[in-house]
Design a protein around this motif. Structure first.
Motif, mmCIF file in Angstrom:
data_model
loop_
_atom_site.group_PDB
_atom_site.id
_atom_site.type_symbol
_atom_site.label_atom_id
_atom_site.label_comp_id
_atom_site.label_asym_id
_atom_site.label_seq_id
_atom_site.Cartn_x
_atom_site.Cartn_y
_atom_site.Cartn_z
ATOM 1 N N UNK A 19 0.842 -1.187 0.000
ATOM 2 C CA UNK A 19 0.000 0.000 0.000
ATOM 3 C C UNK A 19 0.880 1.239 0.000
ATOM 4 N N UNK A 20 0.442 2.249 -0.708
ATOM 5 C CA UNK A 20 1.154 3.532 -0.743
ATOM 6 C C UNK A 20 0.207 4.624 -0.274
ATOM 7 N N UNK A 21 0.638 5.310 0.746
ATOM 8 C CA UNK A 21 -0.121 6.445 1.264
ATOM 9 C C UNK A 21 0.542 7.725 0.748
ATOM 10 N N UNK A 22 -0.283 8.639 0.311
ATOM 11 C CA UNK A 22 0.241 9.829 -0.350
ATOM 12 C C UNK A 22 -0.035 11.093 0.446
ATOM 13 N N UNK A 23 0.905 12.003 0.316
ATOM 14 C CA UNK A 23 0.820 13.263 1.055
ATOM 15 C C UNK A 23 1.388 14.368 0.164
ATOM 16 N N UNK A 74 5.039 15.546 -3.877
ATOM 17 C CA UNK A 74 4.483 14.423 -3.129
ATOM 18 C C UNK A 74 5.475 13.824 -2.150
ATOM 19 N N UNK A 75 4.928 13.252 -1.091
ATOM 20 C CA UNK A 75 5.716 12.536 -0.091
ATOM 21 C C UNK A 75 4.923 11.283 0.243
ATOM 22 N N UNK A 76 5.519 10.116 0.010
ATOM 23 C CA UNK A 76 4.753 8.874 0.130
ATOM 24 C C UNK A 76 5.315 7.963 1.206
ATOM 25 N N UNK A 77 4.417 7.186 1.781
ATOM 26 C CA UNK A 77 4.776 6.122 2.707
ATOM 27 C C UNK A 77 4.316 4.809 2.089
ATOM 28 N N UNK A 78 5.245 3.886 1.933
ATOM 29 C CA UNK A 78 4.922 2.581 1.360
ATOM 30 C C UNK A 78 5.058 1.515 2.429
ATOM 31 N N UNK A 79 4.064 0.662 2.491
ATOM 32 C CA UNK A 79 4.156 -0.526 3.335
ATOM 33 C C UNK A 79 4.152 -1.714 2.393
ATOM 34 N N UNK A 80 5.232 -2.491 2.410
ATOM 35 C CA UNK A 80 5.442 -3.501 1.368
ATOM 36 C C UNK A 80 4.486 -4.675 1.481
ATOM 37 N N UNK A 81 4.308 -5.190 2.626
ATOM 38 C CA UNK A 81 3.467 -6.372 2.817
ATOM 39 C C UNK A 81 2.668 -6.146 4.101
ATOM 40 N N UNK A 82 1.480 -5.638 3.938
ATOM 41 C CA UNK A 82 0.717 -5.182 5.100
ATOM 42 C C UNK A 82 0.315 -6.336 6.013
ATOM 43 N N UNK A 83 0.285 -6.008 7.295
ATOM 44 C CA UNK A 83 -0.148 -6.944 8.317
ATOM 45 C C UNK A 83 -1.388 -6.366 9.004
ATOM 46 N N UNK A 84 -2.106 -7.223 9.684
ATOM 47 C CA UNK A 84 -3.313 -6.753 10.373
ATOM 48 C C UNK A 84 -2.991 -5.614 11.339
ATOM 49 N N UNK A 85 -1.841 -5.714 11.988
ATOM 50 C CA UNK A 85 -1.470 -4.704 12.983
ATOM 51 C C UNK A 85 -1.031 -3.377 12.372
ATOM 52 N N UNK A 86 -0.963 -3.310 11.062
ATOM 53 C CA UNK A 86 -0.679 -2.034 10.401
ATOM 54 C C UNK A 86 -1.942 -1.180 10.286
ATOM 55 N N UNK A 87 -3.065 -1.741 10.625
ATOM 56 C CA UNK A 87 -4.316 -0.973 10.596
ATOM 57 C C UNK A 87 -4.208 0.188 11.577
ATOM 58 N N UNK A 88 -4.369 1.388 11.054
ATOM 59 C CA UNK A 88 -4.172 2.591 11.878
ATOM 60 C C UNK A 88 -4.524 3.810 11.047
ATOM 61 N N UNK A 89 -4.535 4.945 11.722
ATOM 62 C CA UNK A 89 -4.599 6.231 11.023
ATOM 63 C C UNK A 89 -3.163 6.690 10.827
ATOM 64 N N UNK A 90 -2.829 7.047 9.613
ATOM 65 C CA UNK A 90 -1.487 7.527 9.309
ATOM 66 C C UNK A 90 -1.560 9.018 8.998
ATOM 67 N N UNK A 91 -0.773 9.772 9.744
ATOM 68 C CA UNK A 91 -0.742 11.213 9.569
ATOM 69 C C UNK A 91 0.571 11.636 8.917
#
Lengths: 117, 114
Positions: A19-23, A74-91
């Protein structure tokens, strides 16, 4: 007033997916950050980025995470292989730095709620 | 290492009551910054105040006031005449001078009922 813009506002992904989160930080800001808030818990620092490289990272920010500033905006955060515990709000946050004002102009985005199923 | 403690997990008040949110911090740095953020149900973090360790003067902004006491390492936040719109989670945060990362407390959920 300038804003830090985050997209998407909510993302659902399957465990193991990337997943890639964008900012989009404020245009004249020089320092960029990602923080995470697991539901109902405190906000935790992940990583800071300055001059096209990571300046500081927390223990949470392991090899599954990476950040990038692919272009001038742009400034991105990538999580390569997500896990259940990665569920969160990302700021995402950004700030400018002028002289001794390390903590001036620290602006957060509205967050991306990541749900890993 | 930095630490921020917000001992109050949840506070419930009735509209127009005054309410104080407590924040106690720990740091070895002599110069540092303290912050309060509001997180409404919509989830964003709204900046309320930044205070540096050299300035112990209390601050008032409308119905909000802050009491910084270096001797007790506390930075408490008072809302006077609370309103339903004040219902939110409030976070206290700390950052030492020269470092830009914020250490947050666990937050206090404030519920203001009509």
């Amino acid at each position: 007033e300038p804003e830090v813009t985050q997209t998407p506002s909510h993302q659902v992904t399957q465990m193991g997916q990337e997943v890639i989160l964008r900012c989009v930080p404020i245009s004249n800001h020089l320092y960029f950050y990602w923080y995470r808030q697991i539901l109902g818990q405190k906000v935790e620092f992940l990583v800071s980025f300055y001059n096209n490289e990571i300046s500081e990272k927390s223990e949470i920010f392991d090899d599954q995470f990476s950040v990038e500033r692919p272009d001038g905006s742009n400034f991105t955060l990538k999580i390569r292989s997500t896990k259940l515990e990665d569920s969160a709000m990302y700021f995402c946050a950004s700030r400018r730095s002028t002289g001794d004002s390390y903590n001036y102009g620290y602006t957060f985005g509205s967050g991306t709620r990541l749900t890993v199923v | 290492a930095q630490k921020v403690t917000q001992a109050q997990t949840e506070i419930s008040v009735v509209e127009k009551e005054d309410v104080t949110l407590d924040c106690v911090y720990e740091t070895r740095d002599t110069t540092y910054y303290l912050f309060w953020y509001k997180q409404p149900p919509s989830g964003e973090l709204v900046f309320l105040i930044r205070r540096n360790s050299f300035d112990e003067q209390n601050e008032i902004s409308g119905r909000y006031s802050w009491n910084f006491q270096k001797s007790t390492s506390s930075f408490n936040f008072t809302i006077t005449a609370s309103q339903v719109v004040d219902s939110a989670v409030y976070f206290c945060a700390l950052s030492p001078r020269g470092y830009s990362t914020l250490t947050f407390g666990k937050g206090t959920m404030l519920l203001v009922s009509p």
